[in-house]
Design a protein around this motif. Structure first.
Motif, PDB file in Angstrom:
ATOM      1  N   GLU A 235       0.785  -1.225   0.000  1.00  0.00           N
ATOM      2  CA  GLU A 235       0.000   0.000   0.000  1.00  0.00           C
ATOM      3  C   GLU A 235       0.823   1.284   0.000  1.00  0.00           C
ATOM      4  O   GLU A 235       0.260   2.362  -0.143  1.00  0.00           O
ATOM      5  CB  GLU A 235      -0.928   0.007   1.222  1.00  0.00           C
ATOM      6  N   THR A 236       2.149   1.192   0.147  1.00  0.00           N
ATOM      7  CA  THR A 236       2.941   2.408   0.303  1.00  0.00           C
ATOM      8  C   THR A 236       3.890   2.618  -0.868  1.00  0.00           C
ATOM      9  O   THR A 236       4.298   1.667  -1.536  1.00  0.00           O
ATOM     10  CB  THR A 236       3.756   2.374   1.609  1.00  0.00           C
ATOM     11  N   THR A 237       4.230   3.884  -1.090  1.00  0.00           N
ATOM     12  CA  THR A 237       5.283   4.238  -2.044  1.00  0.00           C
ATOM     13  C   THR A 237       6.457   4.902  -1.338  1.00  0.00           C
ATOM     14  O   THR A 237       7.450   5.237  -1.980  1.00  0.00           O
ATOM     15  CB  THR A 237       4.741   5.197  -3.119  1.00  0.00           C
ATOM     16  N   SER A 238       6.363   5.081  -0.029  1.00  0.00           N
ATOM     17  CA  SER A 238       7.419   5.757   0.721  1.00  0.00           C
ATOM     18  C   SER A 238       8.616   4.822   0.911  1.00  0.00           C
ATOM     19  O   SER A 238       8.466   3.709   1.419  1.00  0.00           O
ATOM     20  CB  SER A 238       6.904   6.196   2.093  1.00  0.00           C
ATOM     21  N   PRO A 239       9.803   5.263   0.536  1.00  0.00           N
ATOM     22  CA  PRO A 239      10.986   4.409   0.761  1.00  0.00           C
ATOM     23  C   PRO A 239      11.252   4.172   2.241  1.00  0.00           C
ATOM     24  O   PRO A 239      11.827   3.140   2.609  1.00  0.00           O
ATOM     25  CB  PRO A 239      12.125   5.194   0.103  1.00  0.00           C
ATOM     26  N   TYR A 240      10.846   5.084   3.096  1.00  0.00           N
ATOM     27  CA  TYR A 240      11.058   4.921   4.534  1.00  0.00           C
ATOM     28  C   TYR A 240      10.166   3.812   5.082  1.00  0.00           C
ATOM     29  O   TYR A 240      10.597   2.992   5.903  1.00  0.00           O
ATOM     30  CB  TYR A 240      10.791   6.242   5.262  1.00  0.00           C
ATOM     31  N   VAL A 241       8.924   3.773   4.630  1.00  0.00           N
ATOM     32  CA  VAL A 241       8.025   2.696   5.061  1.00  0.00           C
ATOM     33  C   VAL A 241       8.501   1.362   4.507  1.00  0.00           C
ATOM     34  O   VAL A 241       8.493   0.341   5.209  1.00  0.00           O
ATOM     35  CB  VAL A 241       6.578   2.998   4.623  1.00  0.00           C
ATOM     36  N   ARG A 242       8.953   1.342   3.267  1.00  0.00           N
ATOM     37  CA  ARG A 242       9.470   0.107   2.692  1.00  0.00           C
ATOM     38  C   ARG A 242      10.684  -0.407   3.472  1.00  0.00           C
ATOM     39  O   ARG A 242      10.880  -1.619   3.622  1.00  0.00           O
ATOM     40  CB  ARG A 242       9.825   0.320   1.226  1.00  0.00           C
ATOM     41  N   GLU A 243      11.483   0.521   3.978  1.00  0.00           N
ATOM     42  CA  GLU A 243      12.640   0.124   4.788  1.00  0.00           C
ATOM     43  C   GLU A 243      12.187  -0.596   6.057  1.00  0.00           C
ATOM     44  O   GLU A 243      12.793  -1.602   6.461  1.00  0.00           O
ATOM     45  CB  GLU A 243      13.462   1.357   5.145  1.00  0.00           C
ATOM     46  N   ILE A 244      11.127  -0.104   6.683  1.00  0.00           N
ATOM     47  CA  ILE A 244      10.584  -0.771   7.867  1.00  0.00           C
ATOM     48  C   ILE A 244      10.084  -2.161   7.508  1.00  0.00           C
ATOM     49  O   ILE A 244      10.338  -3.147   8.222  1.00  0.00           O
ATOM     50  CB  ILE A 244       9.461   0.074   8.499  1.00  0.00           C
ATOM     51  N   VAL A 245       9.382  -2.277   6.383  1.00  0.00           N
ATOM     52  CA  VAL A 245       8.855  -3.578   5.956  1.00  0.00           C
ATOM     53  C   VAL A 245       9.994  -4.568   5.724  1.00  0.00           C
ATOM     54  O   VAL A 245       9.944  -5.724   6.177  1.00  0.00           O
ATOM     55  CB  VAL A 245       8.008  -3.408   4.677  1.00  0.00           C
ATOM     56  N   GLU A 246      11.036  -4.128   5.031  1.00  0.00           N
ATOM     57  CA  GLU A 246      12.175  -5.016   4.762  1.00  0.00           C
ATOM     58  C   GLU A 246      12.855  -5.451   6.058  1.00  0.00           C
ATOM     59  O   GLU A 246      13.304  -6.591   6.180  1.00  0.00           O
ATOM     60  CB  GLU A 246      13.165  -4.302   3.841  1.00  0.00           C
ATOM     61  N   PHE A 247      12.919  -4.538   7.019  1.00  0.00           N
ATOM     62  CA  PHE A 247      13.527  -4.860   8.307  1.00  0.00           C
ATOM     63  C   PHE A 247      12.707  -5.931   9.029  1.00  0.00           C
ATOM     64  O   PHE A 247      13.253  -6.891   9.587  1.00  0.00           O
ATOM     65  CB  PHE A 247      13.618  -3.591   9.159  1.00  0.00           C
ATOM     66  N   ILE A 248      11.379  -5.781   9.012  1.00  0.00           N
ATOM     67  CA  ILE A 248      10.511  -6.719   9.721  1.00  0.00           C
ATOM     68  C   ILE A 248      10.519  -8.087   9.062  1.00  0.00           C
ATOM     69  O   ILE A 248      10.471  -9.128   9.746  1.00  0.00           O
ATOM     70  CB  ILE A 248       9.073  -6.157   9.796  1.00  0.00           C
ATOM     71  N   THR A 249      10.608  -8.120   7.748  1.00  0.00           N
ATOM     72  CA  THR A 249      10.533  -9.403   7.038  1.00  0.00           C
ATOM     73  C   THR A 249      11.893 -10.077   6.883  1.00  0.00           C
ATOM     74  O   THR A 249      11.969 -11.201   6.372  1.00  0.00           O
ATOM     75  CB  THR A 249       9.903  -9.197   5.648  1.00  0.00           C
ATOM     76  N   ALA A 250      12.973  -9.437   7.308  1.00  0.00           N
ATOM     77  CA  ALA A 250      14.308 -10.040   7.234  1.00  0.00           C
ATOM     78  C   ALA A 250      14.475 -11.104   8.317  1.00  0.00           C
ATOM     79  O   ALA A 250      13.711 -11.164   9.287  1.00  0.00           O
ATOM     80  CB  ALA A 250      15.378  -8.960   7.378  1.00  0.00           C
ATOM     81  N   ASP A 251      15.493 -11.933   8.157  1.00  0.00           N
ATOM     82  CA  ASP A 251      15.789 -12.956   9.156  1.00  0.00           C
ATOM     83  C   ASP A 251      16.222 -12.315  10.473  1.00  0.00           C
ATOM     84  O   ASP A 251      16.926 -11.302  10.485  1.00  0.00           O
ATOM     85  CB  ASP A 251      16.906 -13.881   8.663  1.00  0.00           C
ATOM     86  N   SER A 252      15.803 -12.908  11.576  1.00  0.00           N
ATOM     87  CA  SER A 252      16.171 -12.392  12.888  1.00  0.00           C
ATOM     88  C   SER A 252      16.152 -13.519  13.906  1.00  0.00           C
ATOM     89  O   SER A 252      15.378 -14.478  13.770  1.00  0.00           O
ATOM     90  CB  SER A 252      15.228 -11.275  13.338  1.00  0.00           C
ATOM     91  N   ASP A 253      16.989 -13.385  14.921  1.00  0.00           N
ATOM     92  CA  ASP A 253      17.004 -14.347  16.023  1.00  0.00           C
ATOM     93  C   ASP A 253      16.163 -13.902  17.209  1.00  0.00           C
ATOM     94  O   ASP A 253      16.110 -14.589  18.229  1.00  0.00           O
ATOM     95  CB  ASP A 253      18.438 -14.574  16.494  1.00  0.00           C
ATOM     96  N   ARG A 254      15.523 -12.742  17.081  1.00  0.00           N
ATOM     97  CA  ARG A 254      14.725 -12.206  18.180  1.00  0.00           C
ATOM     98  C   ARG A 254      13.313 -11.885  17.693  1.00  0.00           C
ATOM     99  O   ARG A 254      13.057 -11.783  16.489  1.00  0.00           O
ATOM    100  CB  ARG A 254      15.357 -10.925  18.755  1.00  0.00           C
ATOM    101  N   HIS A 255      12.392 -11.673  18.642  1.00  0.00           N
ATOM    102  CA  HIS A 255      11.083 -11.135  18.327  1.00  0.00           C
ATOM    103  C   HIS A 255      11.205  -9.618  18.156  1.00  0.00           C
ATOM    104  O   HIS A 255      12.284  -9.048  18.315  1.00  0.00           O
ATOM    105  CB  HIS A 255      10.086 -11.474  19.431  1.00  0.00           C
ATOM    106  N   PHE A 256      10.085  -8.969  17.860  1.00  0.00           N
ATOM    107  CA  PHE A 256      10.074  -7.528  17.694  1.00  0.00           C
ATOM    108  C   PHE A 256       9.404  -6.842  18.874  1.00  0.00           C
ATOM    109  O   PHE A 256       8.470  -7.386  19.484  1.00  0.00           O
ATOM    110  CB  PHE A 256       9.280  -7.139  16.432  1.00  0.00           C
ATOM    111  N   LEU A 257       9.908  -5.644  19.178  1.00  0.00           N
ATOM    112  CA  LEU A 257       9.112  -4.749  20.002  1.00  0.00           C
ATOM    113  C   LEU A 257       7.970  -4.246  19.127  1.00  0.00           C
ATOM    114  O   LEU A 257       8.203  -3.711  18.031  1.00  0.00           O
ATOM    115  CB  LEU A 257       9.952  -3.563  20.491  1.00  0.00           C
ATOM    116  N   THR A 258       6.737  -4.428  19.570  1.00  0.00           N
ATOM    117  CA  THR A 258       5.587  -4.013  18.785  1.00  0.00           C
ATOM    118  C   THR A 258       4.895  -2.831  19.449  1.00  0.00           C
ATOM    119  O   THR A 258       4.980  -2.650  20.676  1.00  0.00           O
ATOM    120  CB  THR A 258       4.592  -5.171  18.626  1.00  0.00           C
ATOM    121  N   PRO A 259       4.204  -1.997  18.658  1.00  0.00           N
ATOM    122  CA  PRO A 259       3.534  -0.824  19.242  1.00  0.00           C
ATOM    123  C   PRO A 259       2.513  -1.231  20.291  1.00  0.00           C
ATOM    124  O   PRO A 259       1.781  -2.219  20.129  1.00  0.00           O
ATOM    125  CB  PRO A 259       2.869  -0.165  18.034  1.00  0.00           C
ATOM    126  N   GLY A 260       2.439  -0.462  21.381  1.00  0.00           N
ATOM    127  CA  GLY A 260       1.486  -0.748  22.436  1.00  0.00           C
ATOM    128  C   GLY A 260       0.090  -0.305  22.056  1.00  0.00           C
ATOM    129  O   GLY A 260      -0.099   0.439  21.102  1.00  0.00           O
TER     130      GLY A 260
END
Length: 260
Positions: A235-260
């Protein structure tokens, strides 16, 4: 010739650029490389297979390149690579890597590491990172560019902190932090976006608006956190939002801090 105080100990094999400055009572190991314009103020220890980039200044009583604080370390040949123009203040410690973690601890360019900070084995620190007094970065962490970590905070091993995020003082971060996130509270809660940092960097208002909308979707949208992120990608065209998406979908050994 380099400017080397007569009380400094330089072991045979160390490679020191002629423009480097080494102050009194420093100790430089045999496998150390100091690039042009590096300055060690006084009482600095640089050991191990450590390279220090051009223009970096290291202040008194810092210990750089010593072996990891890891019981699994068995003396294998590993490295610490420090970039250019860093300011490494008093009593900072940075350890070399471990074979199990890739063998290299990396520090980028233009960072400020305030008094008493610790960068552990196999961590990767980006450019223009600021670690405030007594911050502890555990092993295998990845701290991306333009991150600020407030004083007396700790980052758990294997945690990733995304570009442009800010961590408040006296905070324990145990999960990944999205780019441009704002984290505070003793156990690290994702409270919003680093809007001050975004404005200081001159990010366009349209991108800030898109980031705020993305954060609301991540906080309140339907489905799992990763599902919401993937929906953002569509839904987005913003490169900043896409950066967040790529970060979330990348491999990780931890869970995420999610918004309260």
């Amino acid at each position: 010739m380099s400017t080397i105080h007569p009380s400094a100990v330089i072991e045979t094999g160390a490679r020191i650029d002629p423009t480097a400055k080494i102050g009194p009572f420093c100790h430089i190991g045999p496998d150390v490389q100091l690039a042009a314009g590096v300055e060690l103020k006084s009482h600095v220890v640089v050991s191990g297979r450590t390279s220090v980039g051009e223009g970096t200044v290291i202040f008194p009583f810092a210990v750089i390149g010593e072996i990891p604080q890891d019981l699994k370390f068995k003396g294998e040949a590993t490295q610490l690579v420090i970039g250019q123009r860093n300011r490494i203040r008093e009593h900072v410690t940075m350890n070399c890597g471990t074979a199990a973690g890739g063998g290299v601890t990396r520090v980028g360019d233009d960072g400020l590491f305030m008094a008493g900070c610790h960068v552990a084995h196999d961590a990767t620190i980006g450019d223009r990172v600021i670690l405030v007094n007594s911050v502890a970065i555990a092993g295998h962490c990845m701290i991306e560019d333009d991150v600020i970590v407030g004083g007396l905070s700790g980052v758990h091993q294997f945690v990733r902190i995304g570009r442009g995020a800010i961590i408040g003082a006296v905070t324990m971060v145990t999960h990944d932090v999205i780019p441009y996130g704002l984290v505070q509270a003793p156990r690290g809660e994702l409270d919003g976006l680093n809007l001050v940092g975004l404005k200081r960097r001159g990010v366009e208002r349209s991108d800030i608006t898109a980031l705020r909308a993305a954060f609301q979707m991540l906080a309140q949208g339907e489905g799992t956190f990763q599902t919401r992120a993937l929906r953002l990608q569509e839904e987005t065209t913003s490169p900043y939002v896409r950066e967040i998406v790529e970060f979330i979908t990348a491999d990780s050994d931890r869970h995420f801090l999610t918004p309260g």
